[in-house]
Motif scaffolding. Structure first.
Motif, PDB file in Angstrom:
ATOM      1  N   SER A   1       0.836  -1.214   0.000  1.00 54.03           N
ATOM      2  CA  SER A   1       0.000   0.000   0.000  1.00 54.03           C
ATOM      3  C   SER A   1       0.864   1.255   0.000  1.00 54.03           C
ATOM      4  N   THR A   2       1.866   1.266   0.874  1.00 56.73           N
ATOM      5  CA  THR A   2       2.766   2.420   0.942  1.00 56.73           C
ATOM      6  C   THR A   2       3.470   2.630  -0.394  1.00 56.73           C
ATOM      7  N   THR A   3       3.995   1.554  -0.978  1.00 51.66           N
ATOM      8  CA  THR A   3       4.726   1.670  -2.236  1.00 51.66           C
ATOM      9  C   THR A   3       3.803   2.070  -3.380  1.00 51.66           C
ATOM     10  N   SER A   4       2.587   1.561  -3.378  1.00 53.43           N
ATOM     11  CA  SER A   4       1.623   1.943  -4.424  1.00 53.43           C
ATOM     12  C   SER A   4       1.296   3.433  -4.334  1.00 53.43           C
ATOM     13  N   LEU A   5       1.055   3.906  -3.124  1.00 52.50           N
ATOM     14  CA  LEU A   5       0.736   5.328  -2.946  1.00 52.50           C
ATOM     15  C   LEU A   5       1.927   6.214  -3.286  1.00 52.50           C
ATOM     16  N   LEU A   6       3.123   5.799  -2.888  1.00 52.32           N
ATOM     17  CA  LEU A   6       4.319   6.578  -3.206  1.00 52.32           C
ATOM     18  C   LEU A   6       4.544   6.614  -4.719  1.00 52.32           C
ATOM     19  N   THR A   7       4.407   5.471  -5.380  1.00 46.99           N
ATOM     20  CA  THR A   7       4.596   5.415  -6.835  1.00 46.99           C
ATOM     21  C   THR A   7       3.580   6.306  -7.542  1.00 46.99           C
ATOM     22  N   TYR A   8       2.315   6.208  -7.108  1.00 47.44           N
ATOM     23  CA  TYR A   8       1.269   7.057  -7.680  1.00 47.44           C
ATOM     24  C   TYR A   8       1.606   8.534  -7.473  1.00 47.44           C
ATOM     25  N   HIS A   9       2.065   8.874  -6.278  1.00 43.45           N
ATOM     26  CA  HIS A   9       2.440  10.255  -5.941  1.00 43.45           C
ATOM     27  C   HIS A   9       3.555  10.756  -6.868  1.00 43.45           C
ATOM     28  N   ILE A  10       4.583   9.920  -7.091  1.00 42.93           N
ATOM     29  CA  ILE A  10       5.702  10.311  -7.952  1.00 42.93           C
ATOM     30  C   ILE A  10       5.227  10.521  -9.391  1.00 42.93           C
TER      31      ILE A  10
ATOM     32  N   ILE B   1       0.847   5.308  18.478  1.00 42.03           N
ATOM     33  CA  ILE B   1       1.076   5.039  17.066  1.00 42.03           C
ATOM     34  C   ILE B   1       0.108   3.966  16.585  1.00 42.03           C
ATOM     35  N   ASN B   2      -0.595   4.282  15.506  1.00 37.93           N
ATOM     36  CA  ASN B   2      -1.609   3.400  14.933  1.00 37.93           C
ATOM     37  C   ASN B   2      -1.027   2.669  13.725  1.00 37.93           C
ATOM     38  N   ASP B   3      -0.766   1.371  13.902  1.00 36.98           N
ATOM     39  CA  ASP B   3      -0.277   0.529  12.808  1.00 36.98           C
ATOM     40  C   ASP B   3      -1.253  -0.619  12.602  1.00 36.98           C
ATOM     41  N   SER B   4      -2.544  -0.294  12.616  1.00 35.68           N
ATOM     42  CA  SER B   4      -3.582  -1.326  12.530  1.00 35.68           C
ATOM     43  C   SER B   4      -3.499  -2.121  11.234  1.00 35.68           C
ATOM     44  N   LYS B   5      -2.888  -1.529  10.222  1.00 36.43           N
ATOM     45  CA  LYS B   5      -2.769  -2.229   8.931  1.00 36.43           C
ATOM     46  C   LYS B   5      -1.786  -3.400   9.016  1.00 36.43           C
ATOM     47  N   ALA B   6      -1.044  -3.501  10.118  1.00 40.98           N
ATOM     48  CA  ALA B   6      -0.116  -4.624  10.303  1.00 40.98           C
ATOM     49  C   ALA B   6      -0.921  -5.868  10.657  1.00 40.98           C
TER      50      ALA B   6
ATOM     51  N   ASP C   1      16.804  12.274   3.441  1.00 43.83           N
ATOM     52  CA  ASP C   1      15.889  13.158   2.716  1.00 43.83           C
ATOM     53  C   ASP C   1      14.584  12.471   2.333  1.00 43.83           C
ATOM     54  N   LEU C   2      14.487  11.167   2.583  1.00 42.41           N
ATOM     55  CA  LEU C   2      13.263  10.437   2.247  1.00 42.41           C
ATOM     56  C   LEU C   2      12.158  10.790   3.231  1.00 42.41           C
ATOM     57  N   ALA C   3      10.948  10.946   2.716  1.00 38.93           N
ATOM     58  CA  ALA C   3       9.800  11.191   3.591  1.00 38.93           C
ATOM     59  C   ALA C   3       9.524   9.970   4.461  1.00 38.93           C
ATOM     60  N   LEU C   4       9.761   8.776   3.914  1.00 34.68           N
ATOM     61  CA  LEU C   4       9.500   7.531   4.631  1.00 34.68           C
ATOM     62  C   LEU C   4      10.784   7.047   5.288  1.00 34.68           C
ATOM     63  N   GLN C   5      10.778   6.952   6.601  1.00 35.38           N
ATOM     64  CA  GLN C   5      11.964   6.534   7.342  1.00 35.38           C
ATOM     65  C   GLN C   5      11.823   5.080   7.813  1.00 35.38           C
TER      66      GLN C   5
ATOM     67  N   ASN D   1       8.531  14.551  -0.138  1.00 37.23           N
ATOM     68  CA  ASN D   1       7.366  15.238   0.453  1.00 37.23           C
ATOM     69  C   ASN D   1       6.135  14.337   0.577  1.00 37.23           C
ATOM     70  N   PHE D   2       6.311  13.037   0.373  1.00 35.59           N
ATOM     71  CA  PHE D   2       5.197  12.089   0.427  1.00 35.59           C
ATOM     72  C   PHE D   2       4.657  11.948   1.840  1.00 35.59           C
ATOM     73  N   LYS D   3       3.329  11.862   1.961  1.00 32.14           N
ATOM     74  CA  LYS D   3       2.672  11.608   3.256  1.00 32.14           C
ATOM     75  C   LYS D   3       2.161  10.169   3.259  1.00 32.14           C
ATOM     76  N   ASN D   4       2.516   9.408   4.287  1.00 30.71           N
ATOM     77  CA  ASN D   4       2.139   7.995   4.337  1.00 30.71           C
ATOM     78  C   ASN D   4       0.650   7.814   4.617  1.00 30.71           C
ATOM     79  N   ILE D   5       0.192   6.565   4.476  1.00 34.73           N
ATOM     80  CA  ILE D   5      -1.231   6.259   4.572  1.00 34.73           C
ATOM     81  C   ILE D   5      -1.697   6.134   6.022  1.00 34.73           C
ATOM     82  N   GLU D   6      -3.001   6.293   6.180  1.00 33.59           N
ATOM     83  CA  GLU D   6      -3.633   6.093   7.474  1.00 33.59           C
ATOM     84  C   GLU D   6      -3.478   4.630   7.895  1.00 33.59           C
TER      85      GLU D   6
END
Length: 463
Positions: free
Chosen positions: A132-141, A341-346, A286-290, A321-326
């Motif tokens: 999900s994170t990679t799909s959203l980041l790719t779409y964002h780019i 911290i909410n990581d319910s998607k795990a 410099d990555l938004a996702l750490q 500048n990417f913002k990660n998913i809920e």
């Protein structure tokens, strides 16, 4: 609109149409989207859901005049289909699916059906974790670079609905193993496989090799004109690749070794090289996702961008500048010096491992739910290092107790998000983190992982 009225209408429509009959099983986002597209293409459409249909999807079907039933599968209205499109959540062992297969009726996914009716190219992203994170980041780019791109699959709006109503040149599709199982002629122009770790093994006879074979369907039908991107550090992916031979151009990514083509990490700098294109370099700071797992996700997205020959400065800007998913390592609040911290998607053990790996403080871990054959051993070292207490959130927590009773002093059972949050708050002290990262599905106490995450966030705000 009553069920009986719908069924009568279905018979009349079937007789009048004289066209192929498409039956859709499941009336969620993908099912209703498939119904929209099938209707647009002139098929006689019938939607059947064995469960309750959400009001917004009922309204969508009624507004389109599409016939449906809920809380049942009427066999005579399903077994006369030319083709069936099924929800990814319906297992192949479901009685209605077995009967369809026995009759030789084609059963496919929404993704397979929708691809027939679009010339758009696809970036298809799968993996046990990070898709999900990679799909959203790719779409964002891609979107920021000016491409005419849609986002669909396991995320966002239905692919079929967008094919019916939009005109995109590209789609970024998040693809689950369940979707891949019902895809046959579909071809990804760019396929991304992030990792393969034990997940959903209850659907795969509890055999990792069956699950891995499902994931490798992401490259089926690809030719030398297509692209396959994969993690060269992932053991199960490398094992699976010994059994298949991708025809596509392949680009690995790694954080432990150098690659000639693809992406690698040198000290704290990512390098992405694609044939003769100018190399992209970017500091991981410099990555938004750490976090280590997000270096992998960023590399995969970066390779896609370079394959598409996007400008380096545009890629860097988007990756910065990417913002990660809920519900994925989402910071909810800081209360009395405690981070929530909410990581319910795990919903699997590996996702929880990634979450714990990224924590820099002592953790009160909220975990539990529907156990999908989890092996908790991989968490033991991180739990010993970082977790001071476990708050179980689920109906049956015995396996969590068994796994960690020697590693954690406090393990508490709770049966609601509110109770779990309050107990975790009392167990934590200033400087700690309360992390909801369940490692399990949510269906014992919640509608889905979003509901679980939202209830947790609401409970945090009540503290």
């Amino acid at each position: 609109m009553s069920t009986n009225h719908n069924i009568t209408s279905a018979n009349v429509q079937s007789e009048m149409a004289g066209l192929g009959r498409v039956v859709i099983l499941g009336a969620g986002e993908s099912g209703v989207g498939a119904a929209m597209l099938a209707q647009k293409q002139g098929f006689d459409v019938f939607v059947s859901d064995f469960g309750t249909i959400a009001d917004k999807y009922k309204k969508a079907l009624e507004d389109l005049g599409i016939v449906y039933e809920s809380a049942q599968h009427t066999e005579e209205l399903i077994l006369n289909a030319s083709e069936v499109i099924k929800s990814p959540g319906i297992p192949p062992t479901a009685p209605i699916i077995k009967k369809l297969v026995e009759k030789g009726i084609s059963v496919i996914s929404e993704i397979e059906f929708a691809k027939r009716y679009t010339h758009a190219k696809t970036v298809c992203i799968t993996g046990s974790n990070g898709k999900s994170t990679t799909s959203l980041l790719t779409y964002h780019i891609l979107k920021n670079a000016g491409l005419n791109v849609g986002l669909a699959g396991n995320i966002g709006h239905s692919f079929a609905a967008q094919v019916a109503t939009e005109s995109f040149d590209w789609y970024v599709l998040e693809i689950s193993s369940f979707m891949l199982d019902d895809m046959f002629e579909f071809k990804a122009d760019i396929a991304v496989l992030l990792n393969i770790t034990p997940d959903h093994l209850d659907r795969y006879e509890y055999k990792i090799e069956n699950y891995a074979a499902s994931k490798m369907r992401i490259i089926q039908n690809q030719t030398e004109n297509d692209v396959f991107i994969y993690c060269a550090d992932d053991e199960e992916t490398l094992n699976a690749l010994r059994n298949v031979h991708p025809e596509a151009r392949t680009y690995p990514f790694s954080i432990v070794k150098t690659v000639d083509q693809g992406a690698f990490l040198d000290e704290n700098t990512i390098h992405i090289l694609i044939e003769t294109n100018n190399e992209l370099t970017m500091s991981i700071s410099d990555l938004a996702l750490q976090g280590k797992h997000n270096i992998y996700n960023s590399m995969a997205s970066g390779i896609v961008a370079k394959v598409l020959e996007l400008r380096n400065d545009s890629i860097r800007e988007s990756m910065g500048n990417f913002k990660n998913i809920e519900h994925r390592l989402e910071h909810v609040a800081k209360i009395s010096g405690i981070d929530f911290i909410n990581d319910s998607k795990a919903t699997n053990v590996n996702s929880t491992w990634y979450a714990l790996e990224s924590m820099t403080s002592d953790v009160v871990l909220i975990m539990g739910g529907v156990d999908k054959g989890n092996d908790y051993n991989m968490l033991k070292d991180l739990v010993k290092q970082k977790v001071k207490a476990i708050v179980c959130l689920g109906k049956d927590n015995k396996r969590i107790h068994d796994a960690f009773e020697d590693d954690v002093e406090v393990i508490v059972n709770t049966f609601s998000a509110e109770e779990a949050t309050q107990i975790a708050y009392h167990l934590a002290k200033r400087g700690d983190a309360v992390l909801l990262s369940p490692a399990c599905a949510s269906f014992d106490l919640f509608k889905n992982y979003e509901d679980r995450g939202n209830q947790f966030k609401a409970a945090v705000r009540e503290l």
